[in-house]
Design a protein around this motif. Structure first.
Motif, short mmCIF file in Angstrom:
data_model
loop_
_atom_site.label_atom_id
_atom_site.label_comp_id
_atom_site.label_asym_id
_atom_site.label_seq_id
_atom_site.Cartn_x
_atom_site.Cartn_y
_atom_site.Cartn_z
N ARG A 189 -24.99 13.33 -55.22
CA ARG A 189 -25.98 12.57 -55.99
C ARG A 189 -27.02 13.50 -56.59
NH1 ARG A 189 -30.41 8.33 -53.65
NH2 ARG A 189 -31.29 10.32 -52.95
N ALA A 190 -27.46 14.49 -55.82
CA ALA A 190 -28.48 15.41 -56.31
C ALA A 190 -27.97 16.23 -57.49
CB ALA A 190 -28.94 16.33 -55.18
N GLU A 191 -26.72 16.63 -57.45
CA GLU A 191 -26.18 17.51 -58.49
C GLU A 191 -25.63 16.74 -59.69
OE1 GLU A 191 -23.41 20.35 -57.01
OE2 GLU A 191 -24.87 21.31 -55.66
N HIS A 192 -25.11 15.53 -59.45
CA HIS A 192 -24.39 14.84 -60.52
C HIS A 192 -24.92 13.44 -60.82
CE1 HIS A 192 -21.55 18.12 -60.28
NE2 HIS A 192 -21.35 17.87 -59.00
N GLY A 193 -25.88 12.97 -60.06
CA GLY A 193 -26.40 11.63 -60.28
C GLY A 193 -25.66 10.58 -59.46
N ARG A 194 -26.34 9.46 -59.25
CA ARG A 194 -25.81 8.41 -58.38
C ARG A 194 -24.51 7.82 -58.92
NH1 ARG A 194 -29.31 4.10 -55.10
NH2 ARG A 194 -27.75 2.49 -54.65
N ASP A 195 -24.48 7.43 -60.18
CA ASP A 195 -23.30 6.76 -60.73
C ASP A 195 -22.08 7.68 -60.70
OD1 ASP A 195 -24.85 4.55 -61.18
OD2 ASP A 195 -25.08 4.90 -63.33
N ARG A 196 -22.29 8.94 -61.07
CA ARG A 196 -21.16 9.88 -61.09
C ARG A 196 -20.67 10.16 -59.67
NH1 ARG A 196 -21.33 15.82 -63.98
NH2 ARG A 196 -19.12 16.37 -63.64
N ALA A 197 -21.58 10.24 -58.72
CA ALA A 197 -21.18 10.46 -57.33
C ALA A 197 -20.34 9.30 -56.83
CB ALA A 197 -22.41 10.64 -56.45
N ILE A 198 -20.77 8.08 -57.10
CA ILE A 198 -20.02 6.91 -56.65
C ILE A 198 -18.64 6.86 -57.30
CG2 ILE A 198 -19.94 4.38 -56.72
CD1 ILE A 198 -22.97 4.39 -56.39
N LYS A 199 -18.57 7.16 -58.59
CA LYS A 199 -17.27 7.14 -59.28
C LYS A 199 -16.34 8.20 -58.72
CE LYS A 199 -14.96 7.22 -63.76
NZ LYS A 199 -13.84 8.03 -63.21
N GLY A 200 -16.86 9.40 -58.48
CA GLY A 200 -16.02 10.47 -57.97
C GLY A 200 -15.46 10.15 -56.59
N ILE A 201 -16.30 9.62 -55.71
CA ILE A 201 -15.83 9.29 -54.37
C ILE A 201 -14.85 8.13 -54.43
CG2 ILE A 201 -16.54 8.49 -52.09
CD1 ILE A 201 -19.19 9.98 -52.53
N THR A 202 -15.12 7.16 -55.30
CA THR A 202 -14.19 6.04 -55.46
C THR A 202 -12.84 6.51 -55.96
OG1 THR A 202 -16.01 4.51 -55.92
CG2 THR A 202 -13.82 3.81 -56.58
N ASP A 203 -12.82 7.45 -56.90
CA ASP A 203 -11.57 8.01 -57.40
C ASP A 203 -10.77 8.66 -56.26
OD1 ASP A 203 -12.10 7.16 -59.95
OD2 ASP A 203 -12.75 9.12 -60.70
N LEU A 204 -11.49 9.37 -55.39
CA LEU A 204 -10.83 9.99 -54.23
C LEU A 204 -10.20 8.94 -53.34
CD1 LEU A 204 -10.28 12.41 -52.30
CD2 LEU A 204 -12.56 12.01 -51.35
N VAL A 205 -10.93 7.87 -53.07
CA VAL A 205 -10.44 6.80 -52.22
C VAL A 205 -9.20 6.14 -52.81
CG1 VAL A 205 -10.99 4.52 -51.30
CG2 VAL A 205 -12.68 6.36 -51.17
N LEU A 206 -9.25 5.87 -54.11
CA LEU A 206 -8.11 5.22 -54.76
C LEU A 206 -6.89 6.13 -54.79
CD1 LEU A 206 -9.89 3.31 -57.66
CD2 LEU A 206 -9.03 2.41 -55.49
N ALA A 207 -7.10 7.45 -54.87
CA ALA A 207 -5.98 8.38 -54.80
C ALA A 207 -5.31 8.33 -53.43
CB ALA A 207 -6.46 9.79 -55.11
N LEU A 208 -6.12 8.17 -52.38
CA LEU A 208 -5.56 8.01 -51.04
C LEU A 208 -4.83 6.68 -50.88
CD1 LEU A 208 -8.32 9.39 -48.63
CD2 LEU A 208 -6.01 10.28 -48.90
N ALA A 209 -5.41 5.64 -51.48
CA ALA A 209 -4.85 4.30 -51.31
C ALA A 209 -3.61 4.07 -52.16
CB ALA A 209 -5.89 3.26 -51.65
N ASN A 210 -3.47 4.83 -53.25
CA ASN A 210 -2.35 4.62 -54.17
C ASN A 210 -1.62 5.94 -54.40
OD1 ASN A 210 -2.96 1.75 -55.00
ND2 ASN A 210 -4.88 2.74 -55.60
N PRO A 211 -0.93 6.46 -53.37
CA PRO A 211 -0.23 7.75 -53.53
C PRO A 211 0.89 7.65 -54.55
CG PRO A 211 0.46 6.67 -51.51
CD PRO A 211 -0.69 5.87 -52.06
N ALA A 212 1.12 8.74 -55.25
CA ALA A 212 2.18 8.74 -56.28
C ALA A 212 3.54 8.64 -55.63
CB ALA A 212 2.08 10.01 -57.10
#
Length: 212
Positions: A189-212
């Motif tokens: 959050r400090a380096e990239h802002g709240r919205d970008r931090a939430i999106k990045g972590i969400t993207d990580l979670v969805l990658a775990l939840a939806n493996p190729a």
């Protein structure tokens, strides 16, 4: 640094029903409950005015009108106070997970529920970052000894097991929750802002939840 055990009962075994891990308000005598509320009210007010690091236990005891011995016996230190102040907020989020509307609550696909959990948890975390950081870093492994962590771990493990059958959901849940730790998320959050931090972590979670 000593190894930290994060498996078994402390971390929330995959066999434990989620409802049993939900935090419950402490049961205590009326006078003890009144003193607890006085202390928590004083601590919340002083933390908001001066910041967590700028407030001493002595100042909290004086503001609450209780003895220092009572304060230390009841909460131990400021990290114990932080855990107590966060308790009601954690119970609210847990209840929404158990019985609230989807996608945070039941009734949505696992990947959607995981994304909703990340968003809701990060809102809670960023709104109380200093308190959560204190509760998680008071001593080595403190985060994993907090009762709420067992609930978060179990919830995420259930959803990961549904989203990717055959994977090691317990281990993956710990790995996912590492990205939701106060130190890591706070840096993002400090380096990239709240919205970008939430999106990045969400993207990580969805990658775990939806493996190729």
């Amino acid at each position: 640094m000593d190894d930290v055990e994060i498996t078994g009962p402390r971390s929330g075994s995959s066999r434990e029903p989620l409802e049993l891990l939900r935090a419950c308000p402490p049961k205590e005598r009326a006078d003890a409950a009144r003193n607890r509320e006085k202390v928590l009210g004083a601590a919340a007010r002083l933390f908001a005015e001066k910041g967590v690091e700028g407030v001493s236990m002595d100042a909290i005891a004086a503001a609450a009108g209780v003895g220092k011995g009572t304060l230390f016996r009841r909460f131990g230190d400021k990290s114990g106070l932080a855990v107590a102040l966060l308790d009601a907020r954690e119970r609210d989020l847990q209840q929404r997970i158990l019985s609230g509307p989807p996608p945070l609550g039941p009734g949505a696909p696992a990947s959607a529920r995981l994304a909703a959990f990340v968003a809701a948890y990060l809102d809670y975390l960023f709104d109380h970052l200093d308190l959560v950081r204190m509760s998680e870093t008071a001593s080595p492994g403190a985060r994993y000894r907090i009762g709420a962590y067992r609930f978060w771990h179990r919830h995420v493990a259930i959803l990961l097991a549904e989203a990717r059958p055959g994977g090691d959901a317990d281990v993956l849940s710990h790995a996912l929750l590492a990205a939701l730790g106060a130190e890591a998320a706070g840096v993002l959050r400090a380096e990239h802002g709240r919205d970008r931090a939430i999106k990045g972590i969400t993207d990580l979670v969805l990658a775990l939840a939806n493996p190729a």
